[in-house]
Scaffold this motif. Sequence first.
Motif, PDB file in Angstrom:
ATOM      1  N   VAL A 113       0.866  -1.164   0.000  1.00  0.00           N
ATOM      2  CA  VAL A 113       0.000   0.000   0.000  1.00  0.00           C
ATOM      3  C   VAL A 113       0.912   1.225   0.000  1.00  0.00           C
ATOM      4  N   VAL A 114       0.677   2.131  -0.946  1.00  0.00           N
ATOM      5  CA  VAL A 114       1.508   3.320  -1.101  1.00  0.00           C
ATOM      6  C   VAL A 114       1.001   4.429  -0.194  1.00  0.00           C
ATOM      7  N   GLN A 115       1.935   5.134   0.433  1.00  0.00           N
ATOM      8  CA  GLN A 115       1.609   6.273   1.278  1.00  0.00           C
ATOM      9  C   GLN A 115       2.271   7.534   0.726  1.00  0.00           C
ATOM     10  N   THR A 116       2.069   8.623   1.418  1.00  0.00           N
ATOM     11  CA  THR A 116       2.772   9.863   1.111  1.00  0.00           C
ATOM     12  C   THR A 116       3.437  10.345   2.381  1.00  0.00           C
ATOM     13  N   PRO A 117       4.456  11.173   2.251  1.00  0.00           N
ATOM     14  CA  PRO A 117       4.850  11.904   1.057  1.00  0.00           C
ATOM     15  C   PRO A 117       5.694  11.047   0.113  1.00  0.00           C
ATOM     16  N   ILE A 118       5.513  11.288  -1.164  1.00  0.00           N
ATOM     17  CA  ILE A 118       6.359  10.702  -2.190  1.00  0.00           C
ATOM     18  C   ILE A 118       7.453  11.729  -2.458  1.00  0.00           C
ATOM     19  N   GLY A 119       8.695  11.275  -2.473  1.00  0.00           N
ATOM     20  CA  GLY A 119       9.818  12.188  -2.675  1.00  0.00           C
ATOM     21  C   GLY A 119      10.459  11.997  -4.031  1.00  0.00           C
ATOM     22  N   TYR A 120      10.933  13.109  -4.590  1.00  0.00           N
ATOM     23  CA  TYR A 120      11.576  13.097  -5.909  1.00  0.00           C
ATOM     24  C   TYR A 120      12.826  13.966  -5.887  1.00  0.00           C
ATOM     25  N   PRO A 121      13.849  13.576  -6.624  1.00  0.00           N
ATOM     26  CA  PRO A 121      14.919  14.541  -6.866  1.00  0.00           C
ATOM     27  C   PRO A 121      14.304  15.707  -7.653  1.00  0.00           C
ATOM     28  N   ALA A 122      14.543  16.915  -7.215  1.00  0.00           N
ATOM     29  CA  ALA A 122      13.926  18.083  -7.861  1.00  0.00           C
ATOM     30  C   ALA A 122      14.262  18.139  -9.350  1.00  0.00           C
ATOM     31  N   ALA A 123      15.446  17.684  -9.722  1.00  0.00           N
ATOM     32  CA  ALA A 123      15.847  17.732 -11.130  1.00  0.00           C
ATOM     33  C   ALA A 123      14.904  16.917 -12.018  1.00  0.00           C
ATOM     34  N   LEU A 124      14.372  15.804 -11.512  1.00  0.00           N
ATOM     35  CA  LEU A 124      13.443  14.996 -12.315  1.00  0.00           C
ATOM     36  C   LEU A 124      12.119  15.716 -12.548  1.00  0.00           C
ATOM     37  N   ILE A 125      11.694  16.510 -11.578  1.00  0.00           N
ATOM     38  CA  ILE A 125      10.451  17.276 -11.735  1.00  0.00           C
ATOM     39  C   ILE A 125      10.704  18.468 -12.649  1.00  0.00           C
ATOM     40  N   ARG A 126      11.809  19.173 -12.422  1.00  0.00           N
ATOM     41  CA  ARG A 126      12.131  20.346 -13.260  1.00  0.00           C
ATOM     42  C   ARG A 126      12.268  19.969 -14.732  1.00  0.00           C
ATOM     43  N   SER A 127      12.863  18.800 -14.999  1.00  0.00           N
ATOM     44  CA  SER A 127      13.096  18.381 -16.389  1.00  0.00           C
ATOM     45  C   SER A 127      11.831  17.866 -17.074  1.00  0.00           C
ATOM     46  N   GLY A 128      10.803  17.567 -16.286  1.00  0.00           N
ATOM     47  CA  GLY A 128       9.591  16.994 -16.855  1.00  0.00           C
ATOM     48  C   GLY A 128       9.665  15.484 -17.005  1.00  0.00           C
ATOM     49  N   ALA A 129      10.755  14.879 -16.555  1.00  0.00           N
ATOM     50  CA  ALA A 129      10.897  13.426 -16.653  1.00  0.00           C
ATOM     51  C   ALA A 129       9.833  12.715 -15.823  1.00  0.00           C
ATOM     52  N   LEU A 130       9.405  13.345 -14.724  1.00  0.00           N
ATOM     53  CA  LEU A 130       8.342  12.798 -13.880  1.00  0.00           C
ATOM     54  C   LEU A 130       7.362  13.897 -13.523  1.00  0.00           C
TER      55      LEU A 130
END
Length: 147
Positions: A113-130
């Motif tokens: 079962v997935v919970q939050t917070p979900i964490g991401y390297p900021a670079a992946l969000i900035r690049s649009g990769a995720l």
Amino acid sequence: MHALGQLADAGVTNRIVVATESEKDIRTLLPDDGSVRVVPDFAVADLDPDARVVLVHDPLRVLAPAELIRHVVATVLADDMPVVPVLPCSDTVKRLDADGFVIDTPNRAGLRVVQTPIGYPAALIRSGALQPGEVPVGARTVDGAPA
């Protein structure tokens, strides 16, 4: 407010609340010190340029402890990959066909079962990769919090 407080207790300094027009009254509940920004939709431009980690936190999980939030952030920083807290699936899960009839029971040993917070390297969000909220194949998992 409790979820934002837990984020603050965990040391998260740049907090952004995405609120639709119908939720604009949420601004009246937030601190008026600039520590929380309210935006109608998430945009990469909203990110602090120095941010190294982006967290997506569901306000329905207000009891997610600060220790869990810190653990997610530390794991993102250490592994430079998306991180999601999970718990073992204790319920029996059934797969259904298109008509809603049970076709089998998957083995829950590999289900979580997935919970939050979900964490991401900021670079992946900035690049649009995720996209924020996406849990990609290959994401690192950490133990979630039963509360």
